[in-house]
Design a protein around this motif. Sequence first.
Motif: not given
Length: 489
Positions: A148-162
Amino acid sequence: MRTLEIILLVIITILPFLKRGFLKKIAKKNIMFFLSGLVLLHLIIDGYRWQMIPTYLLTLILVWCLYKEYPFFDGGWIRKTIRGIALILLLLFGWALPYILPVFNLPRPTGKHNIGSQYIHLKSTQDEIMTSDVGDKRELMIKVWYPAILDNEKTESYLNEGDRVSFAVKHGLPKTIFNYLDIVKTHTYIKPSVAIGKFPVLIFSHGSYSQASGYYALIEEIVSHGYIVLNINHTYESTGTLFPDGEIKLFNSEYDRKQNNQEMAEMAWNAMQDYNKATTPEEQFKTVHNLILNYYGAELTERYSNDISLVIDELKKWNTSTFLAHHLDTTKIGVFGHSQGGAAAGQALLDDGRIKAGINVDGMQWGKIIDTKMTKPFTLISSEWDDLHPNLNIHAYHNGSSSDFYNAKILNSGHSSFMDIPLMINLPFINEAGTIHPRKAYEVTTNIVLQFFDLYLLDKHSNLLELSNKYPELELTKKTIKKLPNTVR
């Protein structure tokens, strides 16, 4: 455990046993403010998590005792005994819970690429055989991990709700029990742009009834070295699949019970009884041939393999009309998976001519492989199975390969050493990860995967066979498995 948690636990462990005379030398307000401030600092910096509740409770009790100038162990022996037992229990849970279920750190990826992820909802025209709903079609959620090329994106949470909710449901736990995973920092960013260029495609298949994306330690490292990984969530086969409308489709235990039934149990039992009585490899093969070919695992393997082909069918479209447009090198497709997903990788390598190479990570290779052979580059990565676990893969792959076939065993590892489970649950006898350090298992595994696909997808120089010299934990050989004589057909 984290630093502030350890400091807090050490203080509340010592404080009840300090003599009254010593405490009088220190103003009670100072101790109260220090404890309160330490808890507040912990909540601000580390964040609340339920594993610390016994610690919070004991801290509150001790602050109250200080405020009232009330010695913790004052009174008669009965009162002292009751308070002592209560203290021991609170301290036991206070130390154990944050240790067993830690806020862990994922290994930092070593490749040059940042990592992004997005989801693709695949709707097929194939009938969904695992439900009784008329007209129900097979649908999959694919987590796409990419350079990826980053532009101030945030890191995701570990594991989604499912993944979280379904994992809790599987073990009969409250659905919110894994909310503390929000504190775990990943190295994967939410929906950044794909890095410039085309990247080889690896399709990853998870184990049966497991968290589909619970393999951050492996996948983040692989993606950081310039691969796009399509992480399939096999609907009704994982713990749960989260769809865009918020619906979570859980593991279909009813279908599993109907198919993996008493007949299957008897087939496995009888085969293993005969297998244990066999005295030669040829006799062993005859006892398990029908089992490997027709056990329920073979159906699962075929179904997973079909899902893999469904994903490959979509690559051309995704390469023109999605965020992946012009970034997929569809001439360089590999497949790998863990456990049941590893068996699916082997099966897909047989079934789908578009796949160039594959890796089975600690999966039993059920199905028709026993009556054929590999014709493309393949690696079997195994944990160190104990003597009570028969190595049926010796017989499943008995016909060998007309291409390069690698056999890798990671010593002192267990079946979950390839998942994030050893990080989530810090007790080897529960997490089934053997005695190897989890990070060492990840390091060895990702090096095998990267060296293998670098060689067979990218035609890069590879030091694959030299890895066993680098890692004493690894036994690695390259061979064509010789066909056993006098085998049945």
